[in-house]
Scaffold this motif. Structure first.
Motif, short mmCIF file in Angstrom:
data_model
loop_
_atom_site.label_atom_id
_atom_site.label_comp_id
_atom_site.label_asym_id
_atom_site.label_seq_id
_atom_site.Cartn_x
_atom_site.Cartn_y
_atom_site.Cartn_z
N ASP A 79 -3.00 12.72 -1.35
CA ASP A 79 -2.75 11.58 -0.45
C ASP A 79 -3.66 10.41 -0.75
O ASP A 79 -4.12 9.69 0.14
CB ASP A 79 -2.84 11.98 1.02
N LYS A 80 -3.93 10.19 -2.04
CA LYS A 80 -4.74 9.07 -2.49
C LYS A 80 -3.95 7.77 -2.25
O LYS A 80 -2.77 7.69 -2.57
CB LYS A 80 -5.04 9.25 -3.98
N ILE A 81 -4.62 6.77 -1.69
CA ILE A 81 -3.95 5.52 -1.35
C ILE A 81 -4.27 4.45 -2.38
O ILE A 81 -5.36 4.44 -2.96
CB ILE A 81 -4.34 5.07 0.08
N GLU A 97 -2.99 4.33 7.74
CA GLU A 97 -3.51 4.43 6.38
C GLU A 97 -3.81 3.05 5.80
O GLU A 97 -4.83 2.87 5.12
CB GLU A 97 -2.52 5.19 5.49
N ALA A 98 -2.94 2.10 6.08
CA ALA A 98 -3.15 0.73 5.59
C ALA A 98 -4.40 0.13 6.21
O ALA A 98 -5.20 -0.52 5.52
CB ALA A 98 -1.93 -0.13 5.88
N ALA A 139 2.46 3.57 2.74
CA ALA A 139 1.35 3.91 3.63
C ALA A 139 1.76 3.63 5.07
O ALA A 139 2.49 2.68 5.36
CB ALA A 139 0.12 3.09 3.26
N LEU A 163 0.84 -1.19 0.00
CA LEU A 163 0.00 0.00 0.00
C LEU A 163 0.88 1.24 0.00
O LEU A 163 1.87 1.31 0.74
CB LEU A 163 -0.92 0.01 1.22
N VAL A 181 0.93 5.78 -0.82
CA VAL A 181 0.18 7.03 -0.84
C VAL A 181 0.76 7.93 -1.93
O VAL A 181 1.97 8.17 -1.97
CB VAL A 181 0.26 7.73 0.53
N ASP A 182 -0.12 8.39 -2.82
CA ASP A 182 0.26 9.31 -3.89
C ASP A 182 0.04 10.73 -3.39
O ASP A 182 -1.09 11.22 -3.35
CB ASP A 182 -0.58 9.01 -5.13
N THR A 183 1.11 11.38 -2.99
CA THR A 183 1.00 12.72 -2.41
C THR A 183 0.65 13.78 -3.45
O THR A 183 0.18 14.86 -3.09
CB THR A 183 2.30 13.12 -1.68
N TYR A 230 -2.80 0.26 -4.02
CA TYR A 230 -1.86 -0.86 -4.06
C TYR A 230 -0.91 -0.66 -5.23
O TYR A 230 -1.33 -0.28 -6.33
CB TYR A 230 -2.60 -2.18 -4.23
N ALA A 283 -7.45 1.61 4.59
CA ALA A 283 -7.65 1.06 3.24
C ALA A 283 -8.26 -0.34 3.31
O ALA A 283 -9.15 -0.67 2.52
CB ALA A 283 -6.32 1.01 2.51
#
Length: 72
Positions: free
Chosen positions: A18-20, A56-57, A52, A10, A12-14, A22, A60
């Motif tokens: 901060d979209k999470i 956050e994990a 993540a 997992l 995170v796209d900053t 896989y 998700a």
């Protein structure tokens, strides 16, 4: 220099709020991410992707379980 995150981890796209997602692959200099519970993959700049956190994990995985439960 960007770290290459392991597949199925997992991340995170900053760059995208901060979209999470896989990690599904690394192609053409991008990292491909897929949202928890399925959906359309997106390309992310590996310099702006981080692992993540445990919180956050967990969030998700709860999202995945909730989506799966709605499909039953």
């Amino acid at each position: 220099m960007a770290i290459r995150l392991p597949l199925n981890s997992l991340a995170v796209d900053t760059a995208h709020g901060d979209k999470i997602g896989y990690v599904m692959g690394h192609v053409g200099g991008d990292t491909q991410l897929r949202p928890p519970g399925g959906g359309v993959e997106w390309d992310a700049d590996p310099n702006l992707v981080r692992p993540a956190t445990a919180t956050e994990a967990l969030r998700a995985r709860v999202t995945e379980l909730n989506r799966a439960e709605r499909l039953v």
